[in-house]
Design a protein around this motif. Structure first.
Motif, PDB file in Angstrom:
ATOM      1  N   THR B 108     -40.604   5.657  19.723  1.00 42.36           N
ATOM      2  CA  THR B 108     -41.387   6.644  18.981  1.00 42.36           C
ATOM      3  C   THR B 108     -41.563   7.910  19.806  1.00 42.36           C
ATOM      4  O   THR B 108     -42.124   8.878  19.339  1.00 42.36           O
ATOM      5  N   GLY B 109     -41.076   7.882  21.040  1.00 43.08           N
ATOM      6  CA  GLY B 109     -41.251   9.035  21.928  1.00 43.08           C
ATOM      7  C   GLY B 109     -40.656  10.298  21.335  1.00 43.08           C
ATOM      8  O   GLY B 109     -39.562  10.264  20.789  1.00 43.08           O
ATOM      9  N   GLY B 110     -41.398  11.370  21.428  1.00 41.88           N
ATOM     10  CA  GLY B 110     -40.871  12.652  20.985  1.00 41.88           C
ATOM     11  C   GLY B 110     -41.091  12.959  19.519  1.00 41.88           C
ATOM     12  O   GLY B 110     -40.887  14.086  19.082  1.00 41.88           O
ATOM     13  N   LEU B 111     -41.542  11.983  18.752  1.00 37.17           N
ATOM     14  CA  LEU B 111     -41.745  12.227  17.315  1.00 37.17           C
ATOM     15  C   LEU B 111     -42.801  13.310  17.076  1.00 37.17           C
ATOM     16  O   LEU B 111     -42.635  14.170  16.221  1.00 37.17           O
ATOM     17  N   GLY B 112     -43.898  13.218  17.826  1.00 37.40           N
ATOM     18  CA  GLY B 112     -45.000  14.166  17.634  1.00 37.40           C
ATOM     19  C   GLY B 112     -44.588  15.599  17.924  1.00 37.40           C
ATOM     20  O   GLY B 112     -44.841  16.502  17.131  1.00 37.40           O
ATOM     21  N   VAL B 113     -43.904  15.789  19.060  1.00 40.82           N
ATOM     22  CA  VAL B 113     -43.464  17.139  19.432  1.00 40.82           C
ATOM     23  C   VAL B 113     -42.438  17.646  18.419  1.00 40.82           C
ATOM     24  O   VAL B 113     -42.461  18.813  18.011  1.00 40.82           O
ATOM     25  N   HIS B 114     -41.558  16.764  17.981  1.00 36.93           N
ATOM     26  CA  HIS B 114     -40.546  17.138  16.989  1.00 36.93           C
ATOM     27  C   HIS B 114     -41.214  17.603  15.692  1.00 36.93           C
ATOM     28  O   HIS B 114     -40.840  18.632  15.116  1.00 36.93           O
ATOM     29  N   LEU B 115     -42.228  16.860  15.257  1.00 43.45           N
ATOM     30  CA  LEU B 115     -42.971  17.245  14.048  1.00 43.45           C
ATOM     31  C   LEU B 115     -43.615  18.618  14.233  1.00 43.45           C
ATOM     32  O   LEU B 115     -43.545  19.481  13.355  1.00 43.45           O
ATOM     33  N   MET B 116     -44.277  18.806  15.377  1.00 41.05           N
ATOM     34  CA  MET B 116     -44.930  20.090  15.660  1.00 41.05           C
ATOM     35  C   MET B 116     -43.933  21.241  15.569  1.00 41.05           C
ATOM     36  O   MET B 116     -44.197  22.271  14.964  1.00 41.05           O
ATOM     37  N   GLU B 117     -42.761  21.034  16.178  1.00 37.85           N
ATOM     38  CA  GLU B 117     -41.758  22.102  16.194  1.00 37.85           C
ATOM     39  C   GLU B 117     -41.206  22.397  14.803  1.00 37.85           C
ATOM     40  O   GLU B 117     -40.869  23.532  14.487  1.00 37.85           O
ATOM     41  N   LYS B 118     -41.112  21.373  13.983  1.00 39.98           N
ATOM     42  CA  LYS B 118     -40.582  21.583  12.632  1.00 39.98           C
ATOM     43  C   LYS B 118     -41.613  22.241  11.716  1.00 39.98           C
ATOM     44  O   LYS B 118     -41.260  22.983  10.804  1.00 39.98           O
ATOM     45  N   ILE B 119     -42.886  21.948  11.940  1.00 40.24           N
ATOM     46  CA  ILE B 119     -43.928  22.502  11.075  1.00 40.24           C
ATOM     47  C   ILE B 119     -44.241  23.949  11.458  1.00 40.24           C
ATOM     48  O   ILE B 119     -44.408  24.801  10.595  1.00 40.24           O
ATOM     49  N   MET B 120     -44.301  24.218  12.760  1.00 40.16           N
ATOM     50  CA  MET B 120     -44.705  25.549  13.219  1.00 40.16           C
ATOM     51  C   MET B 120     -43.477  26.451  13.367  1.00 40.16           C
ATOM     52  O   MET B 120     -42.338  25.982  13.430  1.00 40.16           O
ATOM     53  N   ASP B 121     -43.712  27.762  13.480  1.00 40.09           N
ATOM     54  CA  ASP B 121     -42.613  28.682  13.774  1.00 40.09           C
ATOM     55  C   ASP B 121     -42.341  28.703  15.268  1.00 40.09           C
ATOM     56  O   ASP B 121     -41.221  28.967  15.704  1.00 40.09           O
ATOM     57  N   SER B 122     -43.389  28.487  16.061  1.00 38.82           N
ATOM     58  CA  SER B 122     -43.134  28.373  17.495  1.00 38.82           C
ATOM     59  C   SER B 122     -44.163  27.454  18.150  1.00 38.82           C
ATOM     60  O   SER B 122     -45.335  27.423  17.748  1.00 38.82           O
ATOM     61  N   VAL B 123     -43.702  26.690  19.116  1.00 40.47           N
ATOM     62  CA  VAL B 123     -44.563  25.817  19.920  1.00 40.47           C
ATOM     63  C   VAL B 123     -44.202  26.082  21.377  1.00 40.47           C
ATOM     64  O   VAL B 123     -43.057  25.887  21.780  1.00 40.47           O
ATOM     65  N   THR B 124     -45.156  26.593  22.146  1.00 39.11           N
ATOM     66  CA  THR B 124     -44.875  26.878  23.558  1.00 39.11           C
ATOM     67  C   THR B 124     -45.923  26.220  24.450  1.00 39.11           C
ATOM     68  O   THR B 124     -47.059  25.984  24.019  1.00 39.11           O
ATOM     69  N   PHE B 125     -45.528  25.904  25.648  1.00 36.69           N
ATOM     70  CA  PHE B 125     -46.436  25.311  26.625  1.00 36.69           C
ATOM     71  C   PHE B 125     -46.465  26.228  27.842  1.00 36.69           C
ATOM     72  O   PHE B 125     -45.422  26.706  28.288  1.00 36.69           O
ATOM     73  N   ARG B 126     -47.667  26.493  28.352  1.00 32.83           N
ATOM     74  CA  ARG B 126     -47.747  27.284  29.583  1.00 32.83           C
ATOM     75  C   ARG B 126     -48.892  26.765  30.445  1.00 32.83           C
ATOM     76  O   ARG B 126     -49.785  26.070  29.961  1.00 32.83           O
TER      77      ARG B 126
END
Lengths: 121, 144
Positions: B108-126
């Motif tokens: 199930t690893g990575g599903l959450g981040v993948h969903l976030m990226e597909k829903i949003m126009d941009s997802v960044t970490f700093r």
């Protein structure tokens, strides 16, 4: 109001789950508990009616994935019905529509199990 | 006089029991920013996932830490920042989604981040002032 309730009923040997609310890392235990209850009773034909579901987060999808092997290994399946736009969108984003059978209505999902039995008999 | 764009900042304990609150405030703010009910629900899901990531990965499930949410209607875009002071999680180390291994290995690893990226126009970490900032942005459709 509870964030997630899951009612269940059995129709023609098929266990129907009605999650109402949203499934995330917190509420997933309720959802997972109902799936496990069905499996413990030897009920491996399951339909999740998603009509009352606002959304399902990755934790909920993990719960389905965690149970599917046992379900299919026992000759059953977990099928989904009555998805709203948001839930359908989530399933499509993750490609779950290729891994699970999705039906427009609960009746069609129940009937799909009966058809498989008739074809096999 | 133009009405100010709404913005909201809350701090919550790092406990999954607060995810419902995160969902409710995000949805409310997204609706007030003009998104449809369906899109607002998906935005709430993305923020739910981002907050869950913080609890599970940055804080390793510890419930006595703090997560800050900054939700802002910036006119052309809707922005949510999820801020924590936990371990630095390099998003590049999060396993990518592997559909073929979903069933066979129950990954199930990575599903959450993948969903976030597909829903949003941009997802960044700093990393900023010793804190992790996950920034989620959704652009509004231009008016017809």
């Amino acid at each position: 109001m509870a964030e997630l309730t899951v009612e269940t009923r059995d129709v023609e040997g098929v266990t129907l789950l009605y999650p109402k609310g949203f499934i995330n890392a917190h509420t997933v235990r309720v959802f997972e508990g109902e799936i496990q209850k069905a499996l413990a009773q030897g009920r491996f034909k399951i339909v999740v009616n998603c009509g009352g579901l606002a959304y399902i987060a990755s934790a909920g999808l993990g719960a389905i994935m965690g149970a599917i092997e046992e379900i299919r290994g026992n000759g059953g399946d977990l099928r989904l019905a009555n998805l709203n736009e948001t839930v359908r969108n989530i399933f499509e984003i993750l490609g779950f529509n290729h891994l699970y059978r999705i039906y427009a209505s609960e009746v069609e999902a129940i009937t799909s199990f009966r058809r498989a039995e008739e074809a096999g008999s | 006089m133009r009405a100010p764009k709404p913005s909201l900042m809350i701090s919550i304990p790092s406990q999954t029991s607060f995810l419902g609150l995160v969902r409710d405030v995000t949805k409310k703010m997204a609706e007030s920013a003009g998104f449809t009910d369906g899109t607002a629900e998906r935005l709430a899901l993305a923020v739910d996932e981002a907050t869950t990531n913080v609890i599970e990965h940055a804080y390793h499930g510890s419930g006595d830490r703090e997560i800050e949410l900054r939700i802002e209607d910036r006119g052309p875009e809707f922005r949510v920042e999820v801020v924590d002071s936990g371990a630095t999680v390099d998003p590049r180390t999060v396993p990518r989604v592997d559909l073929d291994r979903y069933v066979t290995e129950r990954r199930t690893g990575g599903l959450g981040v993948h969903l976030m990226e597909k829903i949003m126009d941009s997802v960044t970490f700093r990393r900023s002032a010793r804190r992790n900032v996950c920034c989620l942005v959704k652009r509004k459709d231009p008016a017809p």
